[in-house]
Write a protein that holds these residues in place. Structure first.
Motif, PDB file in Angstrom:
ATOM      1  N   ILE A 110      44.990  60.457 -40.563  1.00 16.22           N
ATOM      2  CA  ILE A 110      45.090  59.010 -40.402  1.00 16.22           C
ATOM      3  C   ILE A 110      44.142  58.298 -41.342  1.00 16.22           C
ATOM      4  O   ILE A 110      42.995  58.732 -41.533  1.00 16.22           O
ATOM      5  CB  ILE A 110      44.778  58.620 -38.945  1.00 16.22           C
ATOM      6  CG1 ILE A 110      45.871  59.141 -38.009  1.00 16.22           C
ATOM      7  CG2 ILE A 110      44.631  57.111 -38.801  1.00 16.22           C
ATOM      8  CD1 ILE A 110      45.575  58.963 -36.541  1.00 16.22           C
ATOM      9  N   ASN A 111      44.610  57.207 -41.897  1.00 12.28           N
ATOM     10  CA  ASN A 111      43.765  56.331 -42.711  1.00 12.28           C
ATOM     11  C   ASN A 111      43.976  54.895 -42.260  1.00 12.28           C
ATOM     12  O   ASN A 111      45.098  54.502 -41.926  1.00 12.28           O
ATOM     13  CB  ASN A 111      44.123  56.459 -44.195  1.00 12.28           C
ATOM     14  CG  ASN A 111      43.646  57.769 -44.772  1.00 12.28           C
ATOM     15  OD1 ASN A 111      42.449  58.032 -44.840  1.00 12.28           O
ATOM     16  ND2 ASN A 111      44.569  58.599 -45.185  1.00 12.28           N
ATOM     17  N   PHE A 112      42.886  54.128 -42.259  1.00 11.94           N
ATOM     18  CA  PHE A 112      42.931  52.726 -41.890  1.00 11.94           C
ATOM     19  C   PHE A 112      42.316  51.878 -42.989  1.00 11.94           C
ATOM     20  O   PHE A 112      41.404  52.308 -43.688  1.00 11.94           O
ATOM     21  CB  PHE A 112      42.127  52.461 -40.613  1.00 11.94           C
ATOM     22  CG  PHE A 112      42.763  52.962 -39.360  1.00 11.94           C
ATOM     23  CD1 PHE A 112      42.305  54.113 -38.749  1.00 11.94           C
ATOM     24  CD2 PHE A 112      43.820  52.287 -38.779  1.00 11.94           C
ATOM     25  CE1 PHE A 112      42.885  54.579 -37.590  1.00 11.94           C
ATOM     26  CE2 PHE A 112      44.409  52.740 -37.611  1.00 11.94           C
ATOM     27  CZ  PHE A 112      43.939  53.897 -37.023  1.00 11.94           C
ATOM     28  N   ALA A 113      42.790  50.644 -43.083  1.00 12.49           N
ATOM     29  CA  ALA A 113      42.101  49.667 -43.915  1.00 12.49           C
ATOM     30  C   ALA A 113      40.766  49.342 -43.244  1.00 12.49           C
ATOM     31  O   ALA A 113      40.669  49.321 -42.012  1.00 12.49           O
ATOM     32  CB  ALA A 113      42.944  48.399 -44.051  1.00 12.49           C
ATOM     33  N   ASP A 114      39.759  49.095 -44.040  1.00 17.40           N
ATOM     34  CA  ASP A 114      38.418  48.820 -43.491  1.00 17.40           C
ATOM     35  C   ASP A 114      38.436  47.632 -42.534  1.00 17.40           C
ATOM     36  O   ASP A 114      37.700  47.610 -41.542  1.00 17.40           O
ATOM     37  CB  ASP A 114      37.424  48.558 -44.622  1.00 17.40           C
ATOM     38  CG  ASP A 114      37.075  49.815 -45.394  1.00 17.40           C
ATOM     39  OD1 ASP A 114      36.592  49.704 -46.528  1.00 17.40           O
ATOM     40  OD2 ASP A 114      37.299  50.920 -44.856  1.00 17.40           O
ATOM     41  N   SER A 115      39.290  46.659 -42.803  1.00 18.44           N
ATOM     42  CA  SER A 115      39.297  45.429 -42.012  1.00 18.44           C
ATOM     43  C   SER A 115      39.798  45.628 -40.593  1.00 18.44           C
ATOM     44  O   SER A 115      39.592  44.763 -39.733  1.00 18.44           O
ATOM     45  CB  SER A 115      40.147  44.368 -42.709  1.00 18.44           C
ATOM     46  OG  SER A 115      41.485  44.820 -42.825  1.00 18.44           O
ATOM     47  N   VAL A 116      40.444  46.762 -40.310  1.00 12.53           N
ATOM     48  CA  VAL A 116      41.023  46.966 -38.986  1.00 12.53           C
ATOM     49  C   VAL A 116      40.418  48.157 -38.251  1.00 12.53           C
ATOM     50  O   VAL A 116      40.766  48.420 -37.087  1.00 12.53           O
ATOM     51  CB  VAL A 116      42.557  47.159 -39.070  1.00 12.53           C
ATOM     52  CG1 VAL A 116      43.197  45.963 -39.755  1.00 12.53           C
ATOM     53  CG2 VAL A 116      42.922  48.458 -39.770  1.00 12.53           C
ATOM     54  N   GLU A 146      49.644  44.657 -47.939  1.00 12.08           N
ATOM     55  CA  GLU A 146      48.560  45.622 -48.009  1.00 12.08           C
ATOM     56  C   GLU A 146      48.735  46.683 -46.925  1.00 12.08           C
ATOM     57  O   GLU A 146      49.317  46.429 -45.863  1.00 12.08           O
ATOM     58  CB  GLU A 146      47.206  44.929 -47.798  1.00 12.08           C
ATOM     59  CG  GLU A 146      47.066  44.233 -46.449  1.00 12.08           C
ATOM     60  CD  GLU A 146      45.713  43.606 -46.202  1.00 12.08           C
ATOM     61  OE1 GLU A 146      44.785  43.833 -47.007  1.00 12.08           O
ATOM     62  OE2 GLU A 146      45.573  42.891 -45.200  1.00 12.08           O
ATOM     63  N   LEU A 147      48.208  47.862 -47.196  1.00  8.99           N
ATOM     64  CA  LEU A 147      48.257  48.940 -46.213  1.00  8.99           C
ATOM     65  C   LEU A 147      47.291  48.639 -45.074  1.00  8.99           C
ATOM     66  O   LEU A 147      46.137  48.289 -45.303  1.00  8.99           O
ATOM     67  CB  LEU A 147      47.874  50.266 -46.873  1.00  8.99           C
ATOM     68  CG  LEU A 147      47.775  51.466 -45.931  1.00  8.99           C
ATOM     69  CD1 LEU A 147      49.143  51.830 -45.385  1.00  8.99           C
ATOM     70  CD2 LEU A 147      47.160  52.661 -46.657  1.00  8.99           C
ATOM     71  N   VAL A 148      47.781  48.825 -43.851  1.00  8.98           N
ATOM     72  CA  VAL A 148      46.944  48.654 -42.670  1.00  8.98           C
ATOM     73  C   VAL A 148      46.540  50.017 -42.100  1.00  8.98           C
ATOM     74  O   VAL A 148      45.374  50.269 -41.829  1.00  8.98           O
ATOM     75  CB  VAL A 148      47.678  47.834 -41.597  1.00  8.98           C
ATOM     76  CG1 VAL A 148      46.867  47.792 -40.304  1.00  8.98           C
ATOM     77  CG2 VAL A 148      47.961  46.430 -42.099  1.00  8.98           C
ATOM     78  N   ALA A 149      47.532  50.891 -41.932  1.00  8.21           N
ATOM     79  CA  ALA A 149      47.252  52.200 -41.355  1.00  8.21           C
ATOM     80  C   ALA A 149      48.333  53.174 -41.787  1.00  8.21           C
ATOM     81  O   ALA A 149      49.487  52.785 -41.985  1.00  8.21           O
ATOM     82  CB  ALA A 149      47.192  52.130 -39.832  1.00  8.21           C
ATOM     83  N   LEU A 150      47.944  54.448 -41.910  1.00 10.14           N
ATOM     84  CA  LEU A 150      48.859  55.475 -42.380  1.00 10.14           C
ATOM     85  C   LEU A 150      48.620  56.740 -41.576  1.00 10.14           C
ATOM     86  O   LEU A 150      47.466  57.087 -41.284  1.00 10.14           O
ATOM     87  CB  LEU A 150      48.613  55.744 -43.856  1.00 10.14           C
ATOM     88  CG  LEU A 150      49.605  56.623 -44.588  1.00 10.14           C
ATOM     89  CD1 LEU A 150      50.898  55.866 -44.828  1.00 10.14           C
ATOM     90  CD2 LEU A 150      49.035  57.090 -45.928  1.00 10.14           C
ATOM     91  N   ILE A 151      49.694  57.449 -41.234  1.00 13.47           N
ATOM     92  CA  ILE A 151      49.566  58.727 -40.553  1.00 13.47           C
ATOM     93  C   ILE A 151      50.527  59.709 -41.214  1.00 13.47           C
ATOM     94  O   ILE A 151      51.711  59.420 -41.384  1.00 13.47           O
ATOM     95  CB  ILE A 151      49.834  58.601 -39.034  1.00 13.47           C
ATOM     96  CG1 ILE A 151      49.639  59.953 -38.344  1.00 13.47           C
ATOM     97  CG2 ILE A 151      51.198  58.002 -38.733  1.00 13.47           C
ATOM     98  CD1 ILE A 151      49.587  59.851 -36.824  1.00 13.47           C
ATOM     99  N   THR A 152      50.002  60.857 -41.610  1.00 11.42           N
ATOM    100  CA  THR A 152      50.839  61.863 -42.262  1.00 11.42           C
ATOM    101  C   THR A 152      51.558  62.709 -41.220  1.00 11.42           C
ATOM    102  O   THR A 152      51.245  62.650 -40.027  1.00 11.42           O
ATOM    103  CB  THR A 152      49.988  62.775 -43.156  1.00 11.42           C
ATOM    104  OG1 THR A 152      49.153  63.597 -42.327  1.00 11.42           O
ATOM    105  CG2 THR A 152      49.138  61.966 -44.120  1.00 11.42           C
ATOM    106  N   SER A 153      52.466  63.532 -41.680  1.00  7.29           N
ATOM    107  CA  SER A 153      53.178  64.418 -40.764  1.00  7.29           C
ATOM    108  C   SER A 153      52.232  65.430 -40.131  1.00  7.29           C
ATOM    109  O   SER A 153      52.497  65.930 -39.036  1.00  7.29           O
ATOM    110  CB  SER A 153      54.308  65.141 -41.501  1.00  7.29           C
ATOM    111  OG  SER A 153      53.796  65.845 -42.615  1.00  7.29           O
TER     112      SER A 153
END
Length: 117
Positions: free
Chosen positions: A57-63, A46-53
């Motif tokens: 930033i996006n995070f999973a709700d659980s973290v 599952e995705l935890v965190a993402l950062i674009t160039s």
């Protein structure tokens, strides 16, 4: 071709912290977003965190509130700072890099994070 190398995993007690690093090499000019994903025991990745160039930033709700993702362009590195770790955070953490303009992702080999209660 993009190569990703993760480091920083390990064993930590609940409430502790870890910082994961992922260094990209090769055709780094084709990378857009970079992220961290987790495969917990017996579960799908599952995705935890993402950062674009561009720094979005996006995070999973659980973290949310416990993990921070950052990116150092000069070092071609993305970091995942994990605080207040919980046993539920245990799993193999994979770094990903999205190829610009496609749905294709490059993957690292993964680094194990184990949080003991």
């Amino acid at each position: 071709q993009v190569r990703l190398m993760e480091s920083g995993g390990g064993l930590v007690q609940a409430g502790g912290s870890l910082r994961l690093s992922c260094v990209a090499s090769g055709r780094i000019d084709v990378i857009n977003a970079m992220g961290w994903h987790r495969r917990a025991p017996g579960k799908q990745r599952e995705l935890v965190a993402l950062i674009t160039s561009g720094g979005t930033i996006n995070f999973a709700d659980s973290v949310k509130g416990r993990l921070t993702i950052s990116r150092d362009g000069a070092k071609n590195t993305v970091y995942l700072q994990m605080n207040s770790l919980e046993p539920e955070d245990t799993g193999v953490y994979y770094c990903s890099a999205n190829h610009k303009g496609t749905d294709y992702n490059y993957w690292g080999q993964g680094t194990q994070v184990t949080v003991s209660s």
